[in-house]
Motif scaffolding. Structure first.
Motif, PDB file in Angstrom:
ATOM      1  N   UNK A  41      35.642  53.554  37.733  1.00 39.73           N
ATOM      2  CA  UNK A  41      36.326  52.265  37.594  1.00 39.73           C
ATOM      3  C   UNK A  41      37.184  51.915  38.796  1.00 39.73           C
ATOM      4  N   UNK A  42      37.807  52.947  39.418  1.00 43.35           N
ATOM      5  CA  UNK A  42      38.853  52.650  40.393  1.00 43.35           C
ATOM      6  C   UNK A  42      38.541  53.107  41.813  1.00 43.35           C
ATOM      7  N   UNK A  43      37.326  53.557  42.066  1.00 48.23           N
ATOM      8  CA  UNK A  43      36.951  53.870  43.435  1.00 48.23           C
ATOM      9  C   UNK A  43      36.870  52.578  44.244  1.00 48.23           C
ATOM     10  N   UNK A  44      37.439  52.564  45.462  1.00 45.69           N
ATOM     11  CA  UNK A  44      37.309  51.363  46.304  1.00 45.69           C
ATOM     12  C   UNK A  44      35.859  51.000  46.602  1.00 45.69           C
ATOM     13  N   UNK A  45      34.938  51.952  46.399  1.00 41.02           N
ATOM     14  CA  UNK A  45      33.530  51.684  46.679  1.00 41.02           C
ATOM     15  C   UNK A  45      32.947  50.657  45.719  1.00 41.02           C
ATOM     16  N   UNK A  46      33.506  50.586  44.498  1.00 42.29           N
ATOM     17  CA  UNK A  46      32.956  49.622  43.540  1.00 42.29           C
ATOM     18  C   UNK A  46      34.037  49.026  42.631  1.00 42.29           C
ATOM     19  N   UNK A  47      35.305  49.038  43.098  1.00 40.23           N
ATOM     20  CA  UNK A  47      36.397  48.541  42.257  1.00 40.23           C
ATOM     21  C   UNK A  47      36.254  47.043  42.015  1.00 40.23           C
ATOM     22  N   UNK A  48      36.447  46.653  40.763  1.00 40.99           N
ATOM     23  CA  UNK A  48      36.392  45.246  40.363  1.00 40.99           C
ATOM     24  C   UNK A  48      37.565  44.959  39.442  1.00 40.99           C
ATOM     25  N   UNK A  49      38.485  44.130  39.896  1.00 42.17           N
ATOM     26  CA  UNK A  49      39.676  43.811  39.105  1.00 42.17           C
ATOM     27  C   UNK A  49      39.340  43.281  37.727  1.00 42.17           C
ATOM     28  N   UNK A  50      38.230  42.557  37.629  1.00 36.08           N
ATOM     29  CA  UNK A  50      37.887  41.916  36.354  1.00 36.08           C
ATOM     30  C   UNK A  50      37.566  42.931  35.265  1.00 36.08           C
ATOM     31  N   UNK A  51      37.149  44.130  35.658  1.00 36.75           N
ATOM     32  CA  UNK A  51      36.723  45.115  34.665  1.00 36.75           C
ATOM     33  C   UNK A  51      37.706  46.272  34.512  1.00 36.75           C
ATOM     34  N   UNK A  52      38.745  46.271  35.313  1.00 39.04           N
ATOM     35  CA  UNK A  52      39.759  47.330  35.194  1.00 39.04           C
ATOM     36  C   UNK A  52      40.731  47.000  34.080  1.00 39.04           C
ATOM     37  N   UNK A  53      41.317  48.027  33.479  1.00 37.60           N
ATOM     38  CA  UNK A  53      42.282  47.759  32.409  1.00 37.60           C
ATOM     39  C   UNK A  53      43.593  47.254  33.006  1.00 37.60           C
ATOM     40  N   UNK A  54      44.532  46.909  32.145  1.00 32.84           N
ATOM     41  CA  UNK A  54      45.759  46.246  32.578  1.00 32.84           C
ATOM     42  C   UNK A  54      46.860  47.206  32.998  1.00 32.84           C
ATOM     43  N   UNK A  55      46.668  48.501  32.818  1.00 32.49           N
ATOM     44  CA  UNK A  55      47.759  49.422  33.125  1.00 32.49           C
ATOM     45  C   UNK A  55      47.859  49.686  34.623  1.00 32.49           C
ATOM     46  N   UNK A  56      49.088  49.856  35.092  1.00 34.29           N
ATOM     47  CA  UNK A  56      49.344  50.173  36.498  1.00 34.29           C
ATOM     48  C   UNK A  56      50.214  51.419  36.519  1.00 34.29           C
ATOM     49  N   UNK A  57      49.630  52.608  36.349  1.00 32.18           N
ATOM     50  CA  UNK A  57      50.449  53.814  36.216  1.00 32.18           C
ATOM     51  C   UNK A  57      51.188  54.201  37.486  1.00 32.18           C
ATOM     52  N   UNK A  58      50.672  53.820  38.643  1.00 35.67           N
ATOM     53  CA  UNK A  58      51.311  54.230  39.895  1.00 35.67           C
ATOM     54  C   UNK A  58      51.536  53.022  40.795  1.00 35.67           C
ATOM     55  N   UNK A  59      52.724  52.396  40.737  1.00 37.13           N
ATOM     56  CA  UNK A  59      53.036  51.369  41.742  1.00 37.13           C
ATOM     57  C   UNK A  59      52.883  51.965  43.140  1.00 37.13           C
ATOM     58  N   UNK A  60      52.557  51.129  44.105  1.00 37.67           N
ATOM     59  CA  UNK A  60      52.289  51.636  45.450  1.00 37.67           C
ATOM     60  C   UNK A  60      53.469  52.405  46.028  1.00 37.67           C
TER      61      UNK A  60
END
Length: 549
Positions: free
Chosen positions: A125-144
């Motif tokens: 889900x979260x690899x930059x190789x195929x990350x898509x905001x539309x399909x990721x869940x709403x949680x942000x466990x690690x702010x930058x």
């Protein structure tokens, strides 16, 4: 030595639970993972190495802690920075955030199979190789900001106090320069002011007093559209190239402390607040200083009723051991204004059960408690009255204008007086006390037009004596002509908690009918440990000359 135990004799988890270890090993081997035998033999640490079956670029290392199986293993993927998972992986340690944000997804029944499934889910889900905001869940466990390499920070950091911690990107738009106090020895400091045009906006008055003996430095504020690079030397050169900082003699002094701010997602997607970090540059050798923010989020997350209580005023009569715990606790719960009334001075021996340090010996107790509250909650307004509550010209108006009065004196003369004020002017009242020995605590709530008053309670319950230390065990404090209770701080903490919870219930109109009297005891009449709490009714007597007048 006989009876001694060396460290080598303490069993690791895999030695205590051999069948559990064999189960985990069997499952992981089925998925192509191998046990790191060398680390197991030398360090007694269970580590498995493998690779993602879904995206081959991601190696996976699973490390079992000594807390397993009640504590989950950690999962790492040592990839280049450009492949770090979006949101769900730390850039410094390369650990995967396997537990979501603010809700634990792990439990002790997890097997290695669940560990692999969840790691694979995050990688896909979260690899930059195929990350898509539309399909990721709403949680942000690690702010930058939390993904900065903490090992390169200074030992302590810089506090961003109120109101600065609440500033948005728009709020900061017009700010360019700042002043900070910083102690180079302790590596602690605080932002005390920022400049908007030619006007200086200062930190909240209590925070402004912090680090008064430390050096004051000028700093420049750089408002970035996104998180800076993690290498401080690269950031410094980039700031120069982009024109954020200059090398002129006039501005060179500002470049020793460079405050960087940028919008950062917190909690859920789309929820932004400003992150802060300081770049300190000494002799062209920059390094990071971590920033600690004071924000309204802390109140909302950690105190369920903070926003509802910040406009409330509570008057506490009695600043002894029980009163000090009640006062500090309601401040931490979010009460906006606290009036403290007590004529007594503080003695070093009070520290055994009190919230105030021995440093305040000889001062009025209310002064010591005020300073303790401001250490914990600098924005709380605390008004001390180092006088007897019966000095009406100094305390009367304060009492009748309160949202709640709390009596922690254990003095019946005071309780009768406060009861008359509360019933006449319709101010909620809590009368509280602990018994000799602190074996029990009594909390009596008067809620205007809904419950009986303290006189009603006396008529109804005065013959019911809660457990307490026998009379022949009464203790007299040095210089005291009245017996003092001999219970320890653990008992007073429980009593204080019951009082504070009752106070919150009253101010938020959450008190239940029939629970106006709380009787807590920790022992039976013989002195044996026997914890018990009762919620009893105290309806008004129709002929009560005080509350039914």
């Amino acid at each position: 030595m006989e009876g001694s135990q060396s460290v080598d004799m303490v069993e690791s988890w895999f030695e205590q639970f051999p069948s559990l270890f064999e189960r985990e090993k069997r499952i992981l081997e089925q998925y192509g993972f191998t046990l790191d035998v060398e680390r197991l033999q030398k360090e007694k640490i269970v580590v498995f190495h493998g690779r993602s079956a879904r995206i081959k670029e991601y190696p996976i290392t699973i490390v079992y802690s000594d807390g397993y199986p009640s504590f989950p293993p950690a999962v790492f993927s040592c990839v280049p920075d450009e492949l770090v998972l979006v949101r769900h992986q730390r850039k410094d340690s390369k650990s995967l955030c396997m537990f979501g944000f603010s809700h634990e997804r792990w439990n002790a029944s997890y097997t290695a199979r669940e560990v692999i499934y969840e790691a694979e889910e995050l990688i896909v889900k979260y690899s930059p190789l195929n990350f898509n905001n539309d399909y990721a869940d709403d949680t942000v466990p690690e702010p930058l900001i939390n993904q900065f390499p903490y090992n390169e920070y200074g030992k302590r950091g810089l506090l961003i106090p109120y109101p600065f911690g609440n500033f948005s990107f728009a709020d900061l738009k017009s700010f360019q320069f700042a002043k900070i106090r910083y102690d180079n020895k302790s590596q602690q400091g605080i932002l005390i002011a920022i400049q908007r045009d030619k006007e200086w906006v200062q930190a909240h008055e209590e925070y402004y007093k912090w680090f008064e003996k430390s050096s004051v430095y000028n700093a420049v504020i750089c408002k970035l559209p996104q998180a800076p690079h993690f290498d401080p030397s690269i950031v410094l050169e980039w700031l120069r190239q982009e024109g954020y900082i200059r090398n002129s003699k006039k501005e060179k002094a500002l470049n020793q402390f460079i405050i960087l701010t940028f919008p950062d997602e917190w909690g859920v997607r789309g929820n932004y607040r400003m992150s802060w970090i300081v770049l300190r540059n000494i002799q062209n050798r920059p390094y990071w200083i971590k920033c600690y923010l004071i924000t309204e989020d802390d109140i909302e997350i950690r105190t369920p009723y903070g926003k509802q209580l910040k406009d409330k005023t509570v008057s506490i009569v009695g600043a002894g051991s029980l009163g000090s715990i009640v006062a500090t606790s309601i401040a931490q719960e979010g009460i906006g204004t606290i009036n403290l009334i007590d004529y007594d001075d503080y003695e070093p021996g009070n520290t055994v059960r009190h919230q105030v340090s021995q440093f305040w010996f000889g001062f009025p107790k209310v002064i010591g408690v005020k300073n303790r509250i401001l250490q914990l909650s600098p924005r709380t307004k605390v008004v001390p009255f180092p006088v007897s509550v019966e000095q009406k010209e100094k305390t009367f108006q304060t009492l009748i204008q309160s949202d709640l009065i709390i009596d922690t004196t254990g003095n019946h003369n005071v309780s009768h007086y406060l009861n008359r004020i509360a019933t006449r002017y319709k101010v909620p009242l809590i009368v509280s006390s602990v018994t000799n020995g602190a074996w029990s605590c009594e909390v009596v709530k008067y809620i205007p037009s809904r419950s009986g008053c303290w006189i009603c309670w006396n008529r109804r319950y005065s013959n019911t004596i809660p457990p307490s230390a026998p009379k022949n065990e009464y203790q007299f404090a040095p210089g005291c002509d009245q017996p003092t209770f001999v219970g320890g701080i653990s008992s007073i903490n429980i009593a204080g908690g019951l009082i504070v919870q009752s106070a919150i219930d009253i101010m938020l109109d959450m008190s239940k009918e029939g629970q106006e009297y709380i009787l807590w005891s920790e022992r039976d009449p013989e002195g044996n440990r026997s914890y018990n709490v009762k919620y009893l009714p105290n309806p008004p007597f129709s002929d009560c000359e005080v509350c039914m007048k």
